[in-house]
Scaffold this motif. Structure first.
Motif, PDB file in Angstrom:
ATOM      1  N   VAL A  62       0.849  -1.188   0.000  1.00 38.24           N
ATOM      2  CA  VAL A  62       0.000   0.000   0.000  1.00 38.24           C
ATOM      3  C   VAL A  62       0.886   1.240   0.000  1.00 38.24           C
ATOM      4  O   VAL A  62       1.864   1.321   0.734  1.00 38.24           O
ATOM      5  CB  VAL A  62      -0.921   0.007   1.240  1.00 38.24           C
ATOM      6  N   ASP A  63       0.530   2.234  -0.825  1.00 39.88           N
ATOM      7  CA  ASP A  63       1.303   3.465  -0.905  1.00 39.88           C
ATOM      8  C   ASP A  63       0.793   4.491   0.106  1.00 39.88           C
ATOM      9  O   ASP A  63      -0.406   4.740   0.191  1.00 39.88           O
ATOM     10  CB  ASP A  63       1.201   4.066  -2.306  1.00 39.88           C
ATOM     11  N   PHE A  64       1.689   5.086   0.861  1.00 32.36           N
ATOM     12  CA  PHE A  64       1.330   6.110   1.824  1.00 32.36           C
ATOM     13  C   PHE A  64       2.102   7.389   1.506  1.00 32.36           C
ATOM     14  O   PHE A  64       3.329   7.411   1.483  1.00 32.36           O
ATOM     15  CB  PHE A  64       1.668   5.677   3.254  1.00 32.36           C
ATOM     16  N   SER A  65       1.387   8.471   1.275  1.00 33.51           N
ATOM     17  CA  SER A  65       2.032   9.737   0.926  1.00 33.51           C
ATOM     18  C   SER A  65       2.889  10.266   2.067  1.00 33.51           C
ATOM     19  O   SER A  65       3.892  10.948   1.836  1.00 33.51           O
ATOM     20  CB  SER A  65       0.976  10.779   0.560  1.00 33.51           C
ATOM     21  N   VAL A  66       2.536   9.947   3.288  1.00 33.07           N
ATOM     22  CA  VAL A  66       3.290  10.460   4.421  1.00 33.07           C
ATOM     23  C   VAL A  66       4.699   9.872   4.430  1.00 33.07           C
ATOM     24  O   VAL A  66       5.676  10.548   4.784  1.00 33.07           O
ATOM     25  CB  VAL A  66       2.547  10.180   5.753  1.00 33.07           C
ATOM     26  N   CYS A  67       4.857   8.615   4.010  1.00 33.55           N
ATOM     27  CA  CYS A  67       6.191   8.012   3.942  1.00 33.55           C
ATOM     28  C   CYS A  67       7.013   8.631   2.816  1.00 33.55           C
ATOM     29  O   CYS A  67       8.228   8.789   2.934  1.00 33.55           O
ATOM     30  CB  CYS A  67       6.078   6.500   3.756  1.00 33.55           C
ATOM     31  N   GLY A  92      10.559  10.378   3.376  1.00 32.05           N
ATOM     32  CA  GLY A  92      11.722   9.941   2.618  1.00 32.05           C
ATOM     33  C   GLY A  92      12.442  11.075   1.924  1.00 32.05           C
ATOM     34  O   GLY A  92      13.641  10.962   1.618  1.00 32.05           O
ATOM     35  N   ARG A  93      11.742  12.175   1.678  1.00 27.75           N
ATOM     36  CA  ARG A  93      12.341  13.318   0.981  1.00 27.75           C
ATOM     37  C   ARG A  93      12.933  14.356   1.949  1.00 27.75           C
ATOM     38  O   ARG A  93      13.333  15.429   1.524  1.00 27.75           O
ATOM     39  CB  ARG A  93      11.307  13.996   0.087  1.00 27.75           C
ATOM     40  N   SER A  94      12.996  14.028   3.209  1.00 26.66           N
ATOM     41  CA  SER A  94      13.444  15.003   4.209  1.00 26.66           C
ATOM     42  C   SER A  94      14.945  14.941   4.458  1.00 26.66           C
ATOM     43  O   SER A  94      15.404  15.339   5.536  1.00 26.66           O
ATOM     44  CB  SER A  94      12.691  14.788   5.526  1.00 26.66           C
ATOM     45  N   GLY A  95      15.683  14.445   3.491  1.00 24.58           N
ATOM     46  CA  GLY A  95      17.126  14.310   3.672  1.00 24.58           C
ATOM     47  C   GLY A  95      17.425  13.222   4.666  1.00 24.58           C
ATOM     48  O   GLY A  95      17.018  12.086   4.488  1.00 24.58           O
ATOM     49  N   ARG A 101      -4.213  13.747  11.891  1.00 35.81           N
ATOM     50  CA  ARG A 101      -5.510  14.340  11.576  1.00 35.81           C
ATOM     51  C   ARG A 101      -5.532  15.844  11.809  1.00 35.81           C
ATOM     52  O   ARG A 101      -6.373  16.544  11.250  1.00 35.81           O
ATOM     53  CB  ARG A 101      -6.607  13.663  12.392  1.00 35.81           C
ATOM     54  N   GLY A 102      -4.608  16.322  12.634  1.00 32.73           N
ATOM     55  CA  GLY A 102      -4.528  17.746  12.863  1.00 32.73           C
ATOM     56  C   GLY A 102      -3.548  18.445  11.940  1.00 32.73           C
ATOM     57  O   GLY A 102      -3.365  19.657  12.031  1.00 32.73           O
ATOM     58  N   ASP A 103      -2.920  17.690  11.053  1.00 38.50           N
ATOM     59  CA  ASP A 103      -1.961  18.249  10.104  1.00 38.50           C
ATOM     60  C   ASP A 103      -2.645  18.356   8.744  1.00 38.50           C
ATOM     61  O   ASP A 103      -3.080  17.342   8.181  1.00 38.50           O
ATOM     62  CB  ASP A 103      -0.731  17.341  10.022  1.00 38.50           C
ATOM     63  N   GLY A 104      -2.748  19.576   8.216  1.00 38.99           N
ATOM     64  CA  GLY A 104      -3.469  19.794   6.969  1.00 38.99           C
ATOM     65  C   GLY A 104      -2.925  19.019   5.798  1.00 38.99           C
ATOM     66  O   GLY A 104      -3.649  18.705   4.853  1.00 38.99           O
ATOM     67  N   ARG A 105      -1.648  18.647   5.828  1.00 43.31           N
ATOM     68  CA  ARG A 105      -1.050  17.904   4.713  1.00 43.31           C
ATOM     69  C   ARG A 105      -1.517  16.452   4.674  1.00 43.31           C
ATOM     70  O   ARG A 105      -1.598  15.852   3.600  1.00 43.31           O
ATOM     71  CB  ARG A 105       0.479  17.935   4.825  1.00 43.31           C
ATOM     72  N   PHE A 106      -1.808  15.891   5.855  1.00 46.23           N
ATOM     73  CA  PHE A 106      -2.065  14.455   5.922  1.00 46.23           C
ATOM     74  C   PHE A 106      -3.385  14.096   6.609  1.00 46.23           C
ATOM     75  O   PHE A 106      -3.638  12.920   6.867  1.00 46.23           O
ATOM     76  CB  PHE A 106      -0.915  13.753   6.662  1.00 46.23           C
ATOM     77  N   ALA A 107      -4.223  15.077   6.874  1.00 44.47           N
ATOM     78  CA  ALA A 107      -5.484  14.804   7.573  1.00 44.47           C
ATOM     79  C   ALA A 107      -6.371  13.851   6.789  1.00 44.47           C
ATOM     80  O   ALA A 107      -7.135  13.069   7.375  1.00 44.47           O
ATOM     81  CB  ALA A 107      -6.218  16.113   7.851  1.00 44.47           C
ATOM     82  N   GLU A 108      -6.270  13.886   5.453  1.00 50.28           N
ATOM     83  CA  GLU A 108      -7.105  13.021   4.616  1.00 50.28           C
ATOM     84  C   GLU A 108      -6.358  11.784   4.125  1.00 50.28           C
ATOM     85  O   GLU A 108      -6.854  11.058   3.261  1.00 50.28           O
ATOM     86  CB  GLU A 108      -7.611  13.822   3.406  1.00 50.28           C
ATOM     87  N   ALA A 164      -4.676   8.041   3.785  1.00 55.75           N
ATOM     88  CA  ALA A 164      -5.173   6.694   4.089  1.00 55.75           C
ATOM     89  C   ALA A 164      -4.632   6.208   5.421  1.00 55.75           C
ATOM     90  O   ALA A 164      -5.308   5.475   6.147  1.00 55.75           O
ATOM     91  CB  ALA A 164      -4.763   5.730   2.964  1.00 55.75           C
ATOM     92  N   LEU A 165      -3.427   6.614   5.762  1.00 62.72           N
ATOM     93  CA  LEU A 165      -2.833   6.168   7.012  1.00 62.72           C
ATOM     94  C   LEU A 165      -3.619   6.689   8.208  1.00 62.72           C
ATOM     95  O   LEU A 165      -3.801   5.991   9.209  1.00 62.72           O
ATOM     96  CB  LEU A 165      -1.380   6.652   7.080  1.00 62.72           C
ATOM     97  N   ALA A 166      -4.123   7.914   8.118  1.00 63.49           N
ATOM     98  CA  ALA A 166      -4.867   8.516   9.233  1.00 63.49           C
ATOM     99  C   ALA A 166      -6.313   8.052   9.275  1.00 63.49           C
ATOM    100  O   ALA A 166      -6.913   7.997  10.354  1.00 63.49           O
ATOM    101  CB  ALA A 166      -4.809  10.039   9.127  1.00 63.49           C
ATOM    102  N   ASN A 167      -6.880   7.724   8.128  1.00 60.22           N
ATOM    103  CA  ASN A 167      -8.323   7.461   8.066  1.00 60.22           C
ATOM    104  C   ASN A 167      -8.694   5.993   7.851  1.00 60.22           C
ATOM    105  O   ASN A 167      -9.834   5.609   8.066  1.00 60.22           O
ATOM    106  CB  ASN A 167      -8.948   8.304   6.944  1.00 60.22           C
ATOM    107  N   GLY A 168      -7.741   5.197   7.395  1.00 60.60           N
ATOM    108  CA  GLY A 168      -8.015   3.773   7.210  1.00 60.60           C
ATOM    109  C   GLY A 168      -7.275   2.953   8.240  1.00 60.60           C
ATOM    110  O   GLY A 168      -6.586   3.497   9.116  1.00 60.60           O
ATOM    111  N   THR A 169      -7.438   1.656   8.176  1.00 61.13           N
ATOM    112  CA  THR A 169      -6.700   0.775   9.079  1.00 61.13           C
ATOM    113  C   THR A 169      -5.205   0.945   8.830  1.00 61.13           C
ATOM    114  O   THR A 169      -4.785   0.947   7.674  1.00 61.13           O
ATOM    115  CB  THR A 169      -7.113  -0.690   8.823  1.00 61.13           C
TER     116      THR A 169
END
Length: 358
Positions: A102-107, A111-114, A124-131, A133-138
């Motif tokens: 499964v692909d997760f945008s947060v990872c 990975g791009r943070s040096g 869920r409180g972070d606007g970049r990742f509130a939606e 799959a990692l925050a909202n799905g299993t």
């Protein structure tokens, strides 16, 4: 077993199956294998340590892009591109690890943070990742932290992650220990990649870049085992260059080496992903054709002959001799007999005789 010199046209028996296209596409299944077995026990320990160090119930390693040497990696499509994408999870009470694709945008972001730690107290409180799959799905993650795993050449191997179902933060000691643990895992993965590159060099012909005799022997044993297990036909072609010694004597050994290198590219062009080409020795090449009957072997040989004839070779045109052998599941023999039959067929073809069926 049938051996042929493939000189005369071959009429297909209506009862014979055509050459299968199996293996021409990347399979997206986890089939396991020796190349995978080294990683999961190591990851189970690292993920267990990561959970303990950070006091989180979940730990995970994501493989983002770089090759880790898996025999059967998961391949997924992201932004129209096929990438190697694997995640190994460890949950409370779990002894080993579980692999998903499964692909997760947060990872990707982590990975791009040096080489910096990414820590998000509440997804869920972070606007970049509130939606995401990692925050909202299993498994419904709130807290997320990750250390990038970067190879010495700059390849992003992936991320080492810890997660929790409730918002939280790490203290300074936890962050320091987590980063150090990530560097240790990074070092282990890098060492393994280096070792695999060295192993690959021992299986590659230095001149042509294809498999060498050692890799041919290993692959033939693997395909023979698969042939017996799956009850499917197996074929082999042997190819050599006619009058190659005279070519070397006339134009020099560098010209002969260039000819063999070019011939290897031509021989590879009509093959499926599941087929295997190796330099057997000198000017002789071997092709292993899994799941291929006598008709299919003849078709491959004809394509090879047409490809060789279409090339404008340096100095002079060349001719090749082709021999083939096919074994079906009903026949009792071993892979040495298959090799000998293909070699005999090529020899008889080279000397202008047509072998009988045997």
């Amino acid at each position: 077993m049938t051996i042929r010199d493939l000189l005369n046209p071959y009429k297909r028996d209506a009862k014979s199956p055509a050459r299968s296209a199996a293996g021409s596409r990347i399979q997206l299944a986890n089939l396991g294998g020796e190349a995978d077995a080294w990683l999961e026990p190591m990851l189970a320990d690292f993920l267990s340590l990561a959970s303990s160090v950070c006091n989180t119930p979940i730990a995970m390693m994501t493989q983002l892009h770089a090759d880790l040497g898996l025999q059967h990696p998961f391949i997924s499509v992201l932004n129209g591109r096929g990438d190697i994408r694997n995640q190994w999870w460890r949950f409370p009470g779990q002894n080993g690890v579980s692999r998903t694709a499964v692909d997760f945008s947060v990872c990707e972001h982590a990975g791009r943070s040096g080489r910096n730690l990414t820590e998000i107290a509440d997804l869920r409180g972070d606007g970049r990742f509130a939606e995401s799959a990692l925050a909202n799905g299993t498994p419904h993650v709130r807290f997320y932290a990750a250390v990038p795993l970067v190879a010495s050449n700059g390849d992003i191997l992936g991320t080492l992650c810890v997660m929790a179902h409730e918002p939280k933060t790490l203290d300074a000691k936890q962050r320091d220990a987590f980063i150090k643990l990530g560097r240790q895992l990074e070092s282990q993965l890098e060492s393994r990649r280096t070792m695999q590159k060295l192993e690959q060099q021992t299986l590659t012909d230095g001149l042509t870049g294809i498999g060498n005799r050692r890799s041919f022997d290993l692959r033939l044993r693997e395909e023979w085992t698969r042939h017996l297990r799956n009850a499917r036909p197996l074929s082999m072609l042997m190819v050599d260059v006619d009058y190659f010694k005279q070519y070397n004597d006339t134009y020099g050994h560098p010209a002969g080496d260039a000819l063999l290198t070019q011939l290897a590219r031509v021989l590879r062009s009509p093959l499926r992903a599941s087929d295997f080409l190796a330099r057997y020795g000198g000017d002789e090449f071997s092709l292993i054709l899994p799941d291929t009957d006598e008709v299919g072997a003849h078709q491959v040989a004809e394509r090879i002959k047409r490809a060789v004839a279409a090339v404008k070779w340096p100095h002079t045109e060349i001719e090749i001799s082709l021999g083939a052998a096919t074994v079906t599941p009903s026949e009792m023999c071993d892979f040495h007999a298959l090799l000998q039959a293909a070699d005999k067929a090529m020899y008889l073809r080279k000397h202008g005789r047509t072998p009988n069926n045997a």
